[in-house]
Write a protein that holds these residues in place. Sequence first.
Motif, PDB file in Angstrom:
ATOM      1  N   GLU A 164      69.670 -70.107 -39.450  1.00  0.00           N
ATOM      2  CA  GLU A 164      70.514 -70.920 -38.576  1.00  0.00           C
ATOM      3  C   GLU A 164      71.698 -70.125 -38.025  1.00  0.00           C
ATOM      4  OE1 GLU A 164      72.089 -75.163 -39.421  1.00  0.00           O
ATOM      5  OE2 GLU A 164      70.232 -74.921 -40.541  1.00  0.00           O
ATOM      6  N   CYS A 165      72.393 -69.465 -38.946  1.00  0.00           N
ATOM      7  CA  CYS A 165      73.563 -68.681 -38.546  1.00  0.00           C
ATOM      8  C   CYS A 165      73.136 -67.478 -37.717  1.00  0.00           C
ATOM      9  CB  CYS A 165      74.351 -68.231 -39.775  1.00  0.00           C
ATOM     10  SG  CYS A 165      75.225 -69.588 -40.562  1.00  0.00           S
ATOM     11  N   CYS A 166      71.978 -66.935 -38.054  1.00  0.00           N
ATOM     12  CA  CYS A 166      71.484 -65.771 -37.326  1.00  0.00           C
ATOM     13  C   CYS A 166      71.172 -66.143 -35.873  1.00  0.00           C
ATOM     14  CB  CYS A 166      70.243 -65.213 -38.025  1.00  0.00           C
ATOM     15  SG  CYS A 166      69.807 -63.563 -37.461  1.00  0.00           S
ATOM     16  N   SER A 194      82.891 -69.826 -38.370  1.00  0.00           N
ATOM     17  CA  SER A 194      84.238 -69.673 -37.835  1.00  0.00           C
ATOM     18  C   SER A 194      84.593 -68.209 -37.588  1.00  0.00           C
ATOM     19  CB  SER A 194      85.255 -70.317 -38.782  1.00  0.00           C
ATOM     20  OG  SER A 194      85.349 -69.536 -39.961  1.00  0.00           O
ATOM     21  N   LYS A 195      83.815 -67.301 -38.176  1.00  0.00           N
ATOM     22  CA  LYS A 195      84.126 -65.875 -38.007  1.00  0.00           C
ATOM     23  C   LYS A 195      83.115 -65.152 -37.125  1.00  0.00           C
ATOM     24  CE  LYS A 195      86.784 -65.281 -42.159  1.00  0.00           C
ATOM     25  NZ  LYS A 195      86.693 -65.202 -43.608  1.00  0.00           N
ATOM     26  N   LEU A 196      82.174 -65.927 -36.621  1.00  0.00           N
ATOM     27  CA  LEU A 196      81.077 -65.326 -35.866  1.00  0.00           C
ATOM     28  C   LEU A 196      81.567 -64.618 -34.606  1.00  0.00           C
ATOM     29  CD1 LEU A 196      78.259 -65.252 -36.826  1.00  0.00           C
ATOM     30  CD2 LEU A 196      77.712 -67.235 -35.435  1.00  0.00           C
ATOM     31  N   ASP A 197      82.525 -65.232 -33.920  1.00  0.00           N
ATOM     32  CA  ASP A 197      83.004 -64.591 -32.684  1.00  0.00           C
ATOM     33  C   ASP A 197      83.745 -63.295 -32.999  1.00  0.00           C
ATOM     34  OD1 ASP A 197      84.943 -66.171 -33.896  1.00  0.00           O
ATOM     35  OD2 ASP A 197      86.062 -66.435 -32.042  1.00  0.00           O
ATOM     36  N   GLU A 198      84.456 -63.324 -34.126  1.00  0.00           N
ATOM     37  CA  GLU A 198      85.174 -62.126 -34.580  1.00  0.00           C
ATOM     38  C   GLU A 198      84.171 -61.004 -34.886  1.00  0.00           C
ATOM     39  OE1 GLU A 198      88.210 -61.118 -38.155  1.00  0.00           O
ATOM     40  OE2 GLU A 198      87.954 -63.233 -37.660  1.00  0.00           O
ATOM     41  N   TYR A 199      83.099 -61.412 -35.547  1.00  0.00           N
ATOM     42  CA  TYR A 199      82.060 -60.451 -35.928  1.00  0.00           C
ATOM     43  C   TYR A 199      81.396 -59.833 -34.698  1.00  0.00           C
ATOM     44  CZ  TYR A 199      77.954 -58.565 -38.305  1.00  0.00           C
ATOM     45  OH  TYR A 199      76.987 -57.738 -38.794  1.00  0.00           O
ATOM     46  N   VAL A 200      81.072 -60.700 -33.744  1.00  0.00           N
ATOM     47  CA  VAL A 200      80.424 -60.229 -32.521  1.00  0.00           C
ATOM     48  C   VAL A 200      81.362 -59.308 -31.742  1.00  0.00           C
ATOM     49  CG1 VAL A 200      79.582 -60.955 -30.249  1.00  0.00           C
ATOM     50  CG2 VAL A 200      78.826 -62.150 -32.299  1.00  0.00           C
TER      51      VAL A 200
END
Length: 98
Positions: free
Chosen positions: A78-80, A47-53
């Motif tokens: 997987e997350c990577c 859920s925070k991946l887009d924020e991180y990117v």
Amino acid sequence: MNLRELIQRVRNKLRPHEELSNDAVLGFLRVLEDVRREELSCAEIYSKLDEYVECEIGCKDAAHVMPLIREHLDICQECCDEYEALLDVVEKMDEEQK
Ligand SMILES: [Zn+2]
């Protein structure tokens, strides 16, 4: 009732003066916590991946701002994969805008 509350409730039943060597209960707790750790962190990362990117694209210091996510990406293939795919898409969009 969520998992956290369930664990708390089972814990509360284990009073210090009582016999703690109830392997079944402790094993059950351990399984619950393992499940919780894995599922929650992956879902949270997701859920925070887009924020991180976005952070990485913007300030280039995402690993410092969100170290827990960086840490998880290092250990979770997987997350990577998900992260790299997202990064790829965002970078392409970024280039097209220039
Ligand atoms: Zn993960």
